[in-house]
Write a protein that holds these residues in place. Structure first.
Motif, PDB file in Angstrom:
ATOM      1  N   CYS A  56       0.892  -1.242   0.163  1.00  0.00           N
ATOM      2  CA  CYS A  56       0.058  -0.020  -0.034  1.00  0.00           C
ATOM      3  C   CYS A  56       0.743   1.261  -0.031  1.00  0.00           C
ATOM      4  O   CYS A  56       0.556   2.183  -0.524  1.00  0.00           O
ATOM      5  CB  CYS A  56      -0.933   0.189   1.109  1.00  0.00           C
ATOM      6  SG  CYS A  56      -2.026   1.447   1.299  1.00  0.00           S
ATOM      7  N   THR A  57       2.065   1.300   0.714  1.00  0.00           N
ATOM      8  CA  THR A  57       3.014   2.361   0.697  1.00  0.00           C
ATOM      9  C   THR A  57       3.291   2.569  -0.902  1.00  0.00           C
ATOM     10  O   THR A  57       3.331   3.856  -1.055  1.00  0.00           O
ATOM     11  CB  THR A  57       4.429   1.996   1.364  1.00  0.00           C
ATOM     12  OG1 THR A  57       3.960   1.397   2.853  1.00  0.00           O
ATOM     13  CG2 THR A  57       5.308   2.896   1.358  1.00  0.00           C
ATOM     14  N   ASP A 153      -6.733   6.429   1.311  1.00  0.00           N
ATOM     15  CA  ASP A 153      -5.827   5.367   2.119  1.00  0.00           C
ATOM     16  C   ASP A 153      -6.958   4.276   2.743  1.00  0.00           C
ATOM     17  O   ASP A 153      -7.439   4.568   3.728  1.00  0.00           O
ATOM     18  CB  ASP A 153      -5.061   5.832   3.047  1.00  0.00           C
ATOM     19  CG  ASP A 153      -4.022   4.873   3.747  1.00  0.00           C
ATOM     20  OD1 ASP A 153      -4.461   3.697   3.783  1.00  0.00           O
ATOM     21  OD2 ASP A 153      -3.089   5.218   4.337  1.00  0.00           O
ATOM     22  N   GLN A 156      -6.885  -0.411   5.276  1.00  0.00           N
ATOM     23  CA  GLN A 156      -7.747  -1.175   6.200  1.00  0.00           C
ATOM     24  C   GLN A 156      -9.105  -1.528   5.674  1.00  0.00           C
ATOM     25  O   GLN A 156      -9.840  -2.145   6.385  1.00  0.00           O
ATOM     26  CB  GLN A 156      -7.676  -0.538   7.660  1.00  0.00           C
ATOM     27  CG  GLN A 156      -6.162  -0.321   8.101  1.00  0.00           C
ATOM     28  CD  GLN A 156      -6.205   0.634   9.279  1.00  0.00           C
ATOM     29  OE1 GLN A 156      -7.284   0.899  10.247  1.00  0.00           O
ATOM     30  NE2 GLN A 156      -5.178   1.099   9.747  1.00  0.00           N
ATOM     31  N   SER A 177      -4.110  -2.357   1.093  1.00  0.00           N
ATOM     32  CA  SER A 177      -2.840  -2.900   1.423  1.00  0.00           C
ATOM     33  C   SER A 177      -3.102  -4.385   1.789  1.00  0.00           C
ATOM     34  O   SER A 177      -4.137  -4.871   2.440  1.00  0.00           O
ATOM     35  CB  SER A 177      -2.456  -2.489   2.851  1.00  0.00           C
ATOM     36  OG  SER A 177      -1.393  -3.375   3.459  1.00  0.00           O
ATOM     37  N   LYS A 182      -3.308  -7.298   7.615  1.00  0.00           N
ATOM     38  CA  LYS A 182      -4.718  -6.826   7.144  1.00  0.00           C
ATOM     39  C   LYS A 182      -5.557  -7.997   6.618  1.00  0.00           C
ATOM     40  O   LYS A 182      -4.857  -9.237   6.883  1.00  0.00           O
ATOM     41  CB  LYS A 182      -4.264  -5.859   5.915  1.00  0.00           C
ATOM     42  CG  LYS A 182      -3.420  -4.847   5.812  1.00  0.00           C
ATOM     43  CD  LYS A 182      -3.836  -3.833   7.005  1.00  0.00           C
ATOM     44  CE  LYS A 182      -3.348  -2.345   6.983  1.00  0.00           C
ATOM     45  NZ  LYS A 182      -1.921  -2.315   7.070  1.00  0.00           N
TER      46      LYS A 182
HETATM   47  C1  LIG Z   1      -1.223  -0.924   6.675  1.00  0.00           C
HETATM   48  C2  LIG Z   1      -1.229   0.573   6.382  1.00  0.00           C
HETATM   49  C3  LIG Z   1      -0.513   1.034   5.509  1.00  0.00           C
HETATM   50  C4  LIG Z   1       0.745   0.549   4.908  1.00  0.00           C
HETATM   51  O1  LIG Z   1       0.408  -0.570   4.030  1.00  0.00           O
HETATM   52  P1  LIG Z   1       1.709  -1.445   3.509  1.00  0.00           P
HETATM   53  O2  LIG Z   1       0.905  -2.389   2.622  1.00  0.00           O
HETATM   54  O3  LIG Z   1       2.218  -2.258   4.526  1.00  0.00           O
HETATM   55  O4  LIG Z   1       2.494  -0.483   2.658  1.00  0.00           O
HETATM   56  C5  LIG Z   1      -0.769   2.325   4.935  1.00  0.00           C
HETATM   57  N1  LIG Z   1      -1.813   3.019   5.725  1.00  0.00           N
HETATM   58  C6  LIG Z   1      -2.368   2.446   6.435  1.00  0.00           C
HETATM   59  C7  LIG Z   1      -3.606   3.359   7.106  1.00  0.00           C
HETATM   60  C8  LIG Z   1      -2.154   1.094   6.899  1.00  0.00           C
HETATM   61  O5  LIG Z   1      -3.040   0.703   7.990  1.00  0.00           O
END
Ligand SMILES: *Cc1c(COP(=O)(O)O)cnc(C)c1O
Length: 377
Positions: A56-57, A153, A156, A177, A182
């Motif tokens: 997700c990053t 974002d 979750q 993500s 997750k």
């Molecule tokens: C887990 C999470 C991320 C990052 O996800 P990754 O897949 O580990 O990069 C970003 N924003 C929120 C709100 C998250 O909970």
């Protein structure tokens, strides 16, 4: 008998699909399983384009590039979030404008956005905390009036809905993500959801190291070349195969988690009615995905004592974000607009309880009896 906070999801069929990848001898990105995942997301969530990413990053970083964020631009987001929400835009030179959250959902307070907008504002980044939707109608209205982009974002929020629409499909772009913490996972993974057609072609290029290789594979150009900035945001087919086994079962996984969440809610209601703790609030507009079950206690001191009591009784519970605006990088790259009425105070009261696919009713009862005992003593 120790109850963990999280267990990474393994259903069983993952290995079957991974074996198919091995026999296909196609391990790198954008093979059959990546396409299956992309198509599953597009068909089930109803978005214009879904592109699996390595996290997700990285999906957030792609969104920041697609939004053409330049040094000095401002991006509005809650301070109560994960570092990646901010980092993606900091990497492009943006200044982060943090605003306060609503104490009921821990989401950005939509009524504080407009006052934080300046001539330099380019985007709003709502974070759907615990898979509970931000007030998207208001946020989209503000974006429209001020000509801003909305990047959700939804790390979750996979499978959650706001007024019948899947999270991640409402803003111009959304980010998912599939990290092991997750609801649906492949260890490390994510997806960029594109809801505005203007961004599709460039997204494919950015994701493929700045080349038009995706077009080349579709036979739309006869050779591929470097045409834009970009990076390598494609996950391996091994990850995609693992993930596909879980997407196929998304409804079952969601129901299983919702059942656990509902049990917690019902069994903890007496303590909430006595005023000892607060339970999560789900607005009527939102259908959540039971990503998280949290309670709120009186204050930091009580939370520290409760965590310790749970640990002694073999229950793993964890607090969550330290507000970004009070972190060293947050102070350097951003500032808090308005008053911090709730971000710090509410973050210090919040405690997350164990929840994962397959968590048993008896384990939930055990967790609750420990919490009951804590409040009786
Ligand atoms: C887990 C999470 C991320 C990052 O996800 P990754 O897949 O580990 O990069 C970003 N924003 C929120 C709100 C998250 O909970």
């Amino acid at each position: 008998m120790n109850i963990p906070f999280n267990m990474p999801l393994i259903l069983g069929k993952e290995i079957y699909y991974i074996k198919q990848v091995l026999s296909n001898q196609k391990l790198s990105g954008d093979g059959p399983f990546t396409k299956k995942c992309n198509t599953w997301l597009e068909e089930n969530f109803g978005c214009k384009k879904a592109l699996l990413t390595t996290s997700c990053t990285h999906a957030l970083e792609m969104a920041a590039i697609l939004a053409k964020i330049q040094p000095g631009d401002e991006v509005i987001m809650p301070s109560y979030t994960f570092v990646s929400t901010a980092n993606a835009f900091v990497l492009r030179g943006a200044k982060i404008v943090f605003i306060d959250i609503r104490p009921d959902t821990m989401n950005m307070d939509e009524n504080l956005i407009e006052a934080a907008i300046t001539e330099k504002t380019k985007a709003i980044v709502p974070v759907h905390y615990a898979g509970v939707a931000c007030e998207m109608d208001t946020i989209m209205g503000i974006a429209r009036r001020n000509n801003l982009l909305v990047i959700e974002d939804a790390a979750q929020g996979v499978m959650s809905k706001y007024k019948g629409k899947y999270l991640g499909t409402i803003g111009h772009m959304g980010c998912f993500s599939f990290h092991e913490t997750k609801n649906y996972t492949c260890g490390e993974g994510g997806a960029l959801i594109i809801n505005d057609e203007r961004f599709i072609e460039r997204a494919e290029i950015i994701r493929e190291k700045g080349t038009n290789r995706s077009k080349f594979y579709r036979g739309q150009v006869d050779k591929y070349t470097w045409i834009d900035m970009g990076s390598s945001y494609l996950p391996s087919e091994l990850n995609a195969a693992y993930l596909y086994a879980q997407l196929e079962m998304a409804e079952d996984i969601n129901n299983n988690r919702i059942n656990s969440w509902n049990s917690y809610y019902e069994e903890l209601s007496p303590l909430a009615d006595m005023g000892k703790i607060e339970l999560p609030h789900i607005p009527e507009s939102c259908q959540h995905n039971a990503h998280m079950f949290y309670i709120k206690v009186r204050d930091l001191k009580e939370r520290t004592a409760l965590i310790e009591y749970l640990t002694v009784n073999e229950v793993n519970s964890v607090f969550h974000y330290i507000p970004l605006h009070s972190s060293p990088a947050g102070m350097k790259y951003g500032y808090f607009h308005g008053n911090d009425n709730f971000t710090t105070r509410e973050s210090e009261r919040l405690l997350r309880l164990p929840i994962y696919y397959g968590l048993g009713e008896s384990e939930i009862s055990d967790v609750i009896s420990v919490i009951d005992k804590f409040y009786k003593s």
